[in-house]
Motif scaffolding. Structure first.
Motif, PDB file in Angstrom:
ATOM      1  N   ARG A   1      -9.259 -15.639  -1.497  1.00 43.92           N
ATOM      2  CA  ARG A   1      -8.444 -16.188  -0.687  1.00 43.92           C
ATOM      3  C   ARG A   1      -8.653 -16.395   0.198  1.00 43.92           C
ATOM      4  NH1 ARG A   1      -3.678 -11.284  -1.511  1.00 43.92           N
ATOM      5  NH2 ARG A   1      -3.136 -11.754  -3.845  1.00 43.92           N
TER       6      ARG A   1
ATOM      7  N   ALA B   1      -9.334 -19.657  -0.478  1.00 44.91           N
ATOM      8  CA  ALA B   1      -8.357 -20.944  -0.808  1.00 44.91           C
ATOM      9  C   ALA B   1      -7.787 -21.141   1.029  1.00 44.91           C
ATOM     10  CB  ALA B   1      -7.652 -20.127  -1.179  1.00 44.91           C
ATOM     11  N   MET B   2      -8.672 -20.047   1.980  1.00 44.39           N
ATOM     12  CA  MET B   2      -7.689 -20.831   3.535  1.00 44.39           C
ATOM     13  C   MET B   2      -8.951 -21.297   4.027  1.00 44.39           C
ATOM     14  SD  MET B   2      -5.611 -19.849   6.017  1.00 44.39           S
ATOM     15  CE  MET B   2      -4.657 -18.653   5.624  1.00 44.39           C
TER      16      MET B   2
END
Length: 187
Positions: A140, A143-144
């Motif tokens: 995550r 992804a960010m």
């Protein structure tokens, strides 16, 4: 009185409404209401105004006007201009909407996106070397980071596009999707 009110008779109703609305929008975007109202007044003004005139029209304290003008000059949305026979500083707003938008976008990127990218880069590097960080959290963060970097790259590319071409792109709207494989939308 710290800001213009609905009952202030020194401004024509349409100007008063615009200034009030711009002030409200500014506060929703995280900009001080007085800063936004001064910007709106200068944007609509047919001539440069000095701080006393701004204060008279908006009912804003002189110290607030001074600080607000410094902020607007820093954003390059307002500039000092000389007025023949008057030693006071006068100010006028950038009236080219594309220049205004570009300067706001550049300023927000510097103040918000650039620090976010730096923080995400640090988090990403720390997460990669920390065995206590799970696969999901690491993914995550990655992804960010990828998303923010993509948006940063898009900003940097779009800021280089001429206003006329950018306007054409904007007016094309979702028709652009037809040019992308699998990009058709439901009507």
């Amino acid at each position: 009185m710290t800001e213009i009110t609905e009952h202030d008779a020194t401004l024509p109703p349409a100007v008063r409404a615009f200034v009030l609305h711009w002030g409200d929008m500014g506060s929703q975007w995280g900009v001080n209401r007085s800063v936004a109202q001064i910007h709106a007044l200068l944007y609509l003004s047919e001539r440069p105004l000095n701080a006393d005139e701004i204060g008279e029209k908006l009912g804003i304290a002189r110290s607030n006007i001074s600080n607000s003008l410094k902020e607007l000059v820093g954003w390059r949305l307002v500039r000092r201009v000389p007025v023949m026979g008057d030693r006071r500083d006068h100010f006028e707003a950038e009236v080219d909407l594309w220049q205004m938008l570009t300067r706001i976008a550049e300023g927000r990127k510097q103040r918000e996106i650039d620090p976010a990218v730096a923080a995400l880069e640090l988090c990403r590097a720390e997460a990669q070397g920390d065995p206590r960080i799970g696969k999901v959290a690491r993914g995550r963060i990655e992804a960010m980071y990828d998303f923010v970097k993509t948006m940063e790259k898009w900003h940097d590319e779009m800021i280089q596009v001429s206003p006329s071409r950018l306007l054409m792109l904007i007016k094309m709207g979702r028709k652009v999707l037809a040019l992308i494989p699998g990009g058709k939308t439901k009507d």
